[in-house]
Each structure stands twice: as structure tokens, then as C-alpha cells.
Design a protein around this motif. Structure first.
Motif: not given
Length: 276
Positions: A185-195, A268-276
Motif C-alpha cells: 500500500e505505502a508506495p502508491p500512497i507516497l507517490a500520490e502525496a508527493g512524498v 522484490s521491493g521497489g522504492d518508486s511507484a506511479s499511477r500511469s
């Protein structure tokens, strides 16, 4: 494997047939409820999308049914499902309380590592939940979320809102000390918040647990059998599973896998997420 192909044909024939006397409920009798919880279910450009949404829509396709998925506030979705038959709630944990309420599970559809996050640089030292109490720490959580209830039952102070995004924002402005979320959950929420992911850190893993599609108490057994049969058929369709895991791996910047015993999981983890 001829016998496997034959077994799948038999399963799909069962899925498309009603029970004796037309007793199998039509899709219109089921009400599909979900909440804003990316990436499993969320609103994008006015459409409900997500990893679990893709699975639910595939089940409906196998059953040759048309469904509408309603995105509701968490507390409202849970209240409706708790009190009414023929309600399908996802994506949700099958807690002991929900078992006692008569929920039936289809899945699992995803397995997540549930984590308490802090702002980078806080240097919080947590070995167990009791440390949150002794250090007078507060947690941002979501209304109706089993994790919020789990922490509260153990004496942790949890400040809840209706949205995961608001909970992250409270953490980032120091309104709370910690944020309860998960590795998926955290990565896309972070991306949406710009964090940026580097601005927070994992301080304590609560547990790793599966989540499900839940069918409410009082729903006819033949309806449940039919949707479970569809789930088994879908979980054996490697072409579909490869397609859907590749889609969400690209979209979220994570390496997703799918297994019948876990549903979606992060290989495997990824540090970035985007809603493309």
C-alpha cells in the motif's frame, strides 16, 4: 495435460450453470463494496481500479455476469456488509471477529507485510507493540481497518481518518508519530502525496497476513460455491495471472508475483511507484 484441460472445462461449465430451479443468485442480487486502499482498490480518473478489482472483474467474466463496484468510506462499507446478506466486500482481512460475524472468504487475493512507518530521522527504537505505549507514541490509522482495531485493542493510541492519504499527511506534519500501512500500500500512497520513499522508514512489522474477497453472512451457499469455483479456475489460468502481475509490476514499480496460497505478493521491493 489433457486431464487438466478437461477438468477446467468441467469447472467452467459448472460456473455458467444455475443450480436446481434457478437457485443460484444473479449478479444483480450481489452488491460489491470496496474502499479507497491502493493498489488493491482505488479511484483513478473516475473509475474503480486495482489489483483486487482486476481479479473480481475476471471472476465476473468467468461467470458471465455484469457487476457494479461501489467505492464507499471504510466504516460505511463494513457496516453495510456486516448487516446485510449478498454483500461482497474487498479487499479485507478475515479476522476472528469477521469469522464470528459469519463472513466467508474467497482467496486470498493479496498478502502484505503490515508495517509501522515513522518519519526518517526520528530514530525510534521499537521491538514490540508495548514500546509504543511506554514511549507515548501515536499512530495514524483508518476507520474500519482491522489494523487500527488491532492496535487499539492492545492499548495503542490510534488517531483514525477515512483515508490512508490523510493518515500519511498527518505523519508528515508531525500530527502523529507513526503511520500504519503495508509494503504494497505505502508506495502508491507516497507517490500520490508527493512524498519520497526516503522520507519515511520502517520501524516495526506488525505481521504478514493475507487479505480476501469476503462474502457476507446470509448469502446463499450455492452463490458462494459458484464464486469459489470461479476463483479456482482463475487461479489456474497462468496466462491471465502473468498478464495481471506484469501490468501491476509496471504500474507500481514493484516485482509482483501471484500464488494460489497468497494471492499477489511482492517478490522484490521497489522504492518508486506511479499511477500511469
Amino acid at each position: 495435460m489433457l486431464h487438466l484441460a478437461f477438468a477446467r472445462v468441467v469447472t467452467l461449465c459448472f460456473l455458467c450453470c444455475a443450480g436446481p430451479g434457478g437457485s443460484v443468485a444473479a449478479a444483480s442480487e450481489l452488491r460489491f463494496l470496496t474502499v479507497e486502499e491502493p493498489p488493491t482498490n482505488y479511484l483513478e480518473n473516475g473509475e474503480v481500479v486495482g489489483t483486487s478489482v482486476d481479479l473480481v472483474r475476471e471472476l465476473a467474466r468467468l461467470l458471465d455476469e455484469t457487476i457494479d463496484i461501489e467505492l464507499l468510506p471504510p466504516a460505511r462499507a463494513i457496516l453495510v456488509a456486516n448487516t446485510t446478506a449478498n454483500r461482497v466486500l474487498f479487499t479485507a482481512a478475515l479476522t476472528e471477529a469477521r469469522k464470528a460475524q459469519g463472513y466467508h472468504a474467497i482467496g486470498p487475493v493479496i498478502t502484505r507485510k503490515h508495517v509501522l512507518y515513522a518519519r526518517k530521522g526520528r530514530n525510534l527504537q521499537l521491538a514490540k507493540l508495548g514500546d509504543l505505549i511506554t514511549q507515548n507514541l501515536t499512530v495514524s490509522g483508518t476507520d474500519g481497518d482491522w489494523r487500527s482495531a488491532y492496535l487499539k485493542e492492545r492499548g495503542v493510541v490510534v488517531e483514525t481518518t477515512t483515508e490512508h492519504l490523510l493518515n500519511l499527511k498527518k505523519l508528515m506534519v508531525n500530527r502523529t508519530d507513526l503511520w500504519i500501512s503495508s509494503d504494497i500500500e505505502a508506495p502508491p500512497i507516497l507517490a500520490e502525496a508527493g512524498v519520497d520513499r526516503s522520507e519515511i522508514e520502517e520501524v516495526l512489522v506488525i505481521r504478514t497476513a493475507p487479505s480476501y474477497i469476503l462474502v457476507s453472512n446470509g448469502t446463499a451457499p450455492e452463490v458462494l460455491r459458484r464464486w469459489r469455483a470461479a476463483f479456482r479456475a482463475m487461479s489456474s489460468d497462468q496466462d491471465f495471472l502473468d498478464q495481471v502481475t506484469s501490468k501491476w509490476s509496471r504500474k507500481l514499480g514493484m516485482d509482483f508475483g501471484y500464488d494460489r496460497g497468497t494471492g499477489f505478493f511482492v517478490k522484490s521491493g521497489g522504492d518508486s511507484a506511479s499511477r500511469s
